[in-house]
Design a protein around this motif. Structure first.
Motif, PDB file in Angstrom:
ATOM      1  N   THR A  35      47.515  42.179  65.525  1.00  0.00           N
ATOM      2  CA  THR A  35      48.411  41.456  66.452  1.00  0.00           C
ATOM      3  C   THR A  35      48.910  40.057  66.056  1.00  0.00           C
ATOM      4  N   ASN A  52      47.022  48.699  61.371  1.00  0.00           N
ATOM      5  CA  ASN A  52      48.418  48.003  61.026  1.00  0.00           C
ATOM      6  C   ASN A  52      49.651  48.862  61.353  1.00  0.00           C
ATOM      7  N   GLU A  96      50.072  48.986  65.068  1.00  0.00           N
ATOM      8  CA  GLU A  96      50.603  47.774  65.570  1.00  0.00           C
ATOM      9  C   GLU A  96      52.124  47.766  65.339  1.00  0.00           C
ATOM     10  N   TRP A 135      53.816  50.242  67.784  1.00  0.00           N
ATOM     11  CA  TRP A 135      53.818  49.684  69.001  1.00  0.00           C
ATOM     12  C   TRP A 135      55.198  48.413  69.167  1.00  0.00           C
ATOM     13  N   GLN A 173      49.376  54.210  70.210  1.00  0.00           N
ATOM     14  CA  GLN A 173      48.976  53.240  69.415  1.00  0.00           C
ATOM     15  C   GLN A 173      47.459  53.414  68.994  1.00  0.00           C
TER      16      GLN A 173
END
Length: 364
Positions: free
Chosen positions: A245, A260, A263, A266, A315
């Protein structure tokens, strides 16, 4: 055309109002939450305003997505309710022609969503984590607060002081307990002060006190009285371990682990979600005068929550290795895009019925 300029102008005004309402609600929520963290000793009270600002920056992308969807629904719903849409549709303007002015209005918002998703979100998370880490890993003296028991994060110690000078250089009525290899050591003192050695080591020097050493449950405790007793202050250096994040978008792609890539999916999903909801808001804005005015708002909230929760599920599945990168990146959004096309088609099919009914009334 006139309707395009009118639509874009009203969308801009409504989006500004909706964003301000969302920002106020979010600021209030984050203020209560972060002030609670400060009260419990998890963050420095001096950093509360900074942490609130960083949190708001991190969630700007989500707020902009909601603002875009809700503002389109609000404006077009009002046009249906006030019969403006009936006028435009009966004059030959198809529902598909509303896509152009809506897209023109939404392009700057989509660019902002992309910026805050790819840049603002990781930067704010990294800064917030660094501020929290510095506070949690400060030395033991800075943890102390008069009248409160405080546990050291870097050693098995619990401190209690009754009084403390504003600069934390002098303390009164000190209680320190530590545990090591099953043995408990308790130190009590009437007063004390801090000292710094030549090599930079810091000590709390206690005066006129006692020390109790022993193992709980056994009677062989040792009691010692002292005039001066030094307790070394331990300090753990700040270690900034990167998390997905808090990593930049390019760093996520350079290190393509499951976490990764999840993320990255997302962050990209926020932009694609904003585009899909932008188009979905046009046909969903249809307002039946016999229905309540709040139905579309409730529907918008349910749709957004469902979409965002499904994105979080994707995710999570990617982090667990249960879904491929390509499927996670486009699968959910392609499905929603198909739903948008179907809803558009169903709404366009109903339009001739509305037009014929209007013409029949005019002929009568």
């Amino acid at each position: 055309m006139i309707f395009e300029r009118s639509l874009q102008r009203e969308l801009a005004y409504t989006a500004g109002a909706v964003f301000m309402v969302l920002l106020t609600i979010f600021l209030t929520t984050m203020m209560i939450r972060i002030v609670g963290f400060a009260a419990s000793g998890e963050v420095d009270p001096k950093d509360v305003v900074v942490l609130i600002g960083l949190t708001v920056i991190g969630y700007f992308a989500v707020m902009l997505v909601v603002t875009l969807f809700v503002s389109i629904l609000f404006v077009l719903t009002r046009w249906y309710r006030d019969s403006e849409m009936v006028v435009w549709l009966s004059s030959g303007v198809s529902l598909a022609r509303f896509i152009k002015p809506v897209v023109k209005f939404a392009v700057p918002v989509l660019l902002l969503v992309a910026f805050f998703a790819y840049v603002g979100w990781p930067w704010s998370n990294a800064q917030s984590k660094l501020i929290r880490a510095r506070f949690q890993q400060r030395d033991e003296v800075s943890l102390l607060a008069p009248g409160q028991f405080r546990e050291s994060p870097v050693s098995h110690r619990v401190f209690f002081v009754e009084k403390m000078s504003p600069d934390q250089s002098h303390v009164e009525n000190v209680f320190v307990t530590s545990t090591e290899s099953g043995k408990v050591s308790v130190v009590v003192s009437h007063n004390g002060h801090t000292e710094t050695d030549k090599d930079g080591s810091r000590f709390v020097v206690l005066e006129n006190g006692r020390r109790y050493d022993g193992e709980p449950g056994k009677p062989d405790f040792r009691i010692m009285e002292f005039q001066r007793y030094g307790v070394k202050i331990t300090q753990q250096p700040v270690v900034n371990r990167p998390t997905p994040t808090g990593m930049s978008t390019l760093a996520l792609l350079r290190h393509p682990t499951n976490a990764n890539l999840a993320e990255f999916v997302w962050r990209t999903g926020l932009v694609l979600m904003a585009a899909n909801l932008m188009l979905l808001g046009i046909p969903l804005a249809y307002q039946n005068p016999r229905r309540g005015r709040t139905i579309n708002l409730v529907m918008a909230v349910l749709i957004f929550l469902t979409y965002s929760n499904l994105l979080n599920v994707v995710q999570s599945w990617m982090e667990q290795g249960r879904m491929s990168f390509a499927a996670g990146l486009i699968g959910l959004h392609a499905l929603v895009a198909c739903i948008v096309v179907v809803v558009f088609w169903l709404r366009v099919r109903n339009r001739p019925l509305i037009s014929r009914a209007l013409f029949a009334r005019q002929g009568a």
